[in-house]
Design a protein around this motif. Structure first.
Motif, short mmCIF file in Angstrom:
data_model
loop_
_atom_site.label_atom_id
_atom_site.label_comp_id
_atom_site.label_asym_id
_atom_site.label_seq_id
_atom_site.Cartn_x
_atom_site.Cartn_y
_atom_site.Cartn_z
N SER A 152 65.55 36.68 0.80
CA SER A 152 67.01 36.54 0.93
C SER A 152 67.41 35.37 1.84
N ALA A 153 66.43 34.79 2.53
CA ALA A 153 66.75 33.65 3.41
C ALA A 153 66.97 32.36 2.60
N TYR A 155 68.51 29.72 0.21
CA TYR A 155 69.88 29.44 -0.22
C TYR A 155 70.02 27.97 -0.62
N ASN A 217 71.21 35.59 -1.14
CA ASN A 217 71.41 35.23 0.26
C ASN A 217 72.79 35.74 0.68
#
Ligand code: ZN
Length: 251
Positions: A152-153, A155, A217
């Motif tokens: 999820s980090a 982007y 993200n």
């Protein structure tokens, strides 16, 4: 045929030379035209021009990824890609229309391009997008999508082009730069070549896939849902397109 006719031997003697010459001529014509076709093929793959002959220099096709039964990527909190794609694509359309372009959209609502009773809705949907490009012959196409990743980090916007297309690459780099600058991306990406995506492979017009950001993200997913950020994305895409067309001497 001639040798089986009555008096065939005489016929062959009398006309044999002419037939031979005619055959030689046909054979050499065959090889010459084959060679010409090969040369033309090499030239077109070098410049990438042959594939992209547009009749409509002021017409742009905006492809809105997914729709209907196909939600696309699912992001944080069940956020669906298809809706964000449409909201951004409509803004891209508006900006381009203000600049005087005619814009064709593959969809303007939450629907796919497939028939309800189709056995393979996804395949039909993709084929129809390609058929529309073939039919409209736009000067270029942008396909609007959102990304996702298990981490999820991750982007940031990412533009894809067909790897063998010089024009596609140029346009992708310009759009990518506009996105990186206008969205103030801290770790900017570079435009990426690809040879496997169906739209990139099959489009007869220059086509870029614009992954505006990552729905996985949390911060970017939040931003991608706001009018303001969507507008920034749309303006970046449109600006990249305009610069590309200016460089191609199409204004
Ligand atoms: Zn997508």
């Amino acid at each position: 045929m001639a040798v089986n006719m009555p008096g065939g031997v005489f016929y062959l003697k009398k006309y044999g030379m002419e037939i031979l010459m005619a055959c030689l001529l046909l054979v050499s014509f065959f090889f010459l035209s084959r060679e010409a076709a090969q040369v033309a093929g090499t030239m077109s793959s070098n410049t990438g021009n042959k594939k992209y002959q547009s009749e409509n220099l002021r017409t742009i096709l905006v492809d809105v990824g997914h729709g209907g039964a196909d939600p696309g990527m699912i992001g944080v909190g069940g956020l669906e890609e298809k809706g964000i794609n449409l909201e951004i694509a409509l803004k891209v359309r508006d900006v381009l229309e203000k600049k005087g372009f005619t814009v064709i959209m593959t969809r303007e609502q939450d629907e796919g391009l497939y028939d309800q009773d189709s056995r393979n809705q996804k395949a039909q949907d993709m084929q129809r997008r390609i058929a529309l490009i073939k039919e409209c012959k736009p000067v270029l196409c942008v396909s609007i999508h959102q990304n996702s990743y298990q981490d999820s980090a991750v982007y940031g916007p990412q533009v894809f082009y067909y790897e063998d297309s010089l024009q596609g690459k140029k346009m992708a780099e310009l759009i990518q730069t506009e996105l990186n600058t206008r969205l103030e991306v801290k770790r900017p990406r570079e435009a990426k070549g690809n040879k496997t995506y169906y739209l990139l492979k099959r489009s007869e017009s220059v086509l870029n896939i614009v992954e505006c950001g990552f729905l996985t993200n949390p911060q970017e997913a939040e931003l991608l849902q706001t009018e303001e950020y969507q507008q920034k994305v749309a303006e970046a895409v449109a600006e990249g397109i305009c610069t590309y067309l200016e460089q191609q001497d199409i204004k």
